[in-house]
Scaffold this active site. Structure first.
Site, PDB file in Angstrom:
ATOM      1  N   ASP A  20       0.861  -1.168   0.000  1.00 56.26           N
ATOM      2  CA  ASP A  20       0.000   0.000   0.000  1.00 56.26           C
ATOM      3  C   ASP A  20       0.911   1.235   0.000  1.00 56.26           C
ATOM      4  O   ASP A  20       2.088   1.150   0.373  1.00 56.26           O
ATOM      5  CB  ASP A  20      -0.893  -0.026   1.247  1.00 56.26           C
ATOM      6  CG  ASP A  20      -1.753   1.204   1.356  1.00 56.26           C
ATOM      7  OD1 ASP A  20      -2.540   1.448   0.424  1.00 56.26           O
ATOM      8  OD2 ASP A  20      -1.637   1.924   2.360  1.00 56.26           O
ATOM      9  N   ASP A  22      -0.220   5.201   0.635  1.00 58.33           N
ATOM     10  CA  ASP A  22      -0.506   6.204   1.661  1.00 58.33           C
ATOM     11  C   ASP A  22      -0.385   5.594   3.054  1.00 58.33           C
ATOM     12  O   ASP A  22      -1.067   4.627   3.385  1.00 58.33           O
ATOM     13  CB  ASP A  22      -1.920   6.769   1.484  1.00 58.33           C
ATOM     14  CG  ASP A  22      -2.048   7.685   0.279  1.00 58.33           C
ATOM     15  OD1 ASP A  22      -1.060   8.364  -0.038  1.00 58.33           O
ATOM     16  OD2 ASP A  22      -3.127   7.720  -0.334  1.00 58.33           O
ATOM     17  N   ASP A 219      -1.161  -0.314   6.206  1.00 56.77           N
ATOM     18  CA  ASP A 219      -1.289   0.395   7.479  1.00 56.77           C
ATOM     19  C   ASP A 219      -2.720   0.436   7.982  1.00 56.77           C
ATOM     20  O   ASP A 219      -2.953   0.886   9.104  1.00 56.77           O
ATOM     21  CB  ASP A 219      -0.795   1.839   7.325  1.00 56.77           C
ATOM     22  CG  ASP A 219      -1.710   2.669   6.423  1.00 56.77           C
ATOM     23  OD1 ASP A 219      -1.945   2.249   5.270  1.00 56.77           O
ATOM     24  OD2 ASP A 219      -2.203   3.719   6.870  1.00 56.77           O
TER      25      ASP A 219
END
Length: 332
Positions: A20, A22, A219
């Site tokens: 991922d 961001d 995250d």
């Protein structure tokens, strides 16, 4: 689910590391500290990397250049896989080539739609065959209204992703899911979704790479970790973005990541077994203890992967034994 182990650097145990962006590789325009070095070390171990993003605002080539500017190893623009590319494949599979699609979004969404042989239009009066919505900072009421008119008329409705928020250097801001909610509220209809935690973005990545032993790194529990679990892919959760250690500690067994670390340096760490003995735990040189409903690190470097594992493993053991989710502390 208990924490998984790896007796080799984690990136060596998988033939593809799916990242991922961001909150994992960067936040806004800035790299997460240590990310570039960790990924270069992954590549030196022979790892293949794919960069996955739910954010459909920018074309893949622009994202790839941003990553290069931040010092990340990107050898080909095709290593970036966006939810816009995944939703374009979905729509192209459902509609004939040349079909008109009403687009609520920017170049990051329009480019893959056009590459898939679809024609982008801006109004419900342009005779579209479907509606697709993806994030862009310039989306306003008029764009949402056009989407609502077309969706209410019964046209197929697609969305790149449903992230309610996005991390920015100034804090948390509304994401595409928040804007999609406006159209859903106005029409009563839900879209078909390509981005995490749904499967199409994962499927697009695996189709492109032919990976057999992928690892997802994220995250956010609700997108990255949940999505990987649904797709049958093991996941590494990092603590540099949305989900913190307290959220991970409270997870039900079916939603837990297999691995956890502070940041991307966990990709080149060995993930040692956590040994729990009553109210104490040990992982490598790190130890933790449960005291009055709080799990605290009692020995080891708070920044070490072994320390995160010792604390989280003990917290999960307490939850599985019927206790309330404990507070967790790595320092202080």
């Amino acid at each position: 689910m208990p924490l998984l182990t790896s007796d080799v650097p984690l990136c060596e145990a998988h033939d593809l590391v799916m990242l991922d962006l961001d909150g994992v590789v960067y936040v806004g325009a800035d790299a997460v500290p240590g990310a570039s070095d960790a990924l270069e070390r992954c590549v030196s171990h022979g790892a293949r990397i794919a960069y996955l993003t739910n954010n459909a605002a920018r074309p893949a080539g622009e994202v790839a250049q941003h990553l290069r500017d931040l010092g990340m190893p990107v050898h080909d623009d095709g290593e970036v896989v966006t939810s816009a590319q995944a939703v374009a494949r979905m729509i192209a599979a459902d509609l004939p080539s040349g079909s008109r699609v009403l687009v609520v979004g920017g170049p990051g969404l329009r480019e893959p739609l056009e590459a898939a042989g679809l024609v982008c239009v801006d109004s419900a009066e342009d005779d579209p065959a479907a509606v697709v919505q993806g994030f862009h900072r310039d989306i306003g009421w008029r764009h949402l209204a056009e989407a609502a008119y077309a969706v209410a008329a019964g046209l197929p409705y697609y969305a790149s992703n449903l992230d309610l928020s996005i991390p920015t250097p100034r804090g948390t801001a509304p994401g595409n899911g928040t804007l999609v909610r406006a159209v859903v509220a106005a029409t009563g209809r839900e879209p078909l979704v390509a981005g995490k935690p749904e499967r199409p973005l994962f499927d697009e990545t695996l189709r492109r790479t032919a990976a057999q032993r992928p690892l997802m790194v994220g995250d956010r529990v609700d997108t990255d970790i949940d999505g990987a679990t649904r797709a049958g892919i093991p996941a590494l959760a990092v603590l540099t973005g949305v989900s913190d250690l307290a959220e991970l500690a409270a997870l039900a067994p079916e939603r837990r990541p297999g691995y956890v670390s502070h940041d991307l340096r966990g990709l080149v760490d060995h993930h040692l077994a956590v040994v729990v003995d009553g109210d104490t735990s040990r992982c490598g040189d790190s130890t933790a203890e449960r005291r009055d409903g709080t799990v605290v690190l009692t020995g080891g470097d708070p920044a070490a992967t072994t320390s995160v594992r010792a604390v989280l493993g003990l917290a999960w053991s307490a939850v599985d034994a019927g206790h309330d989710a404990p507070d967790v502390r790595l320092g202080g």
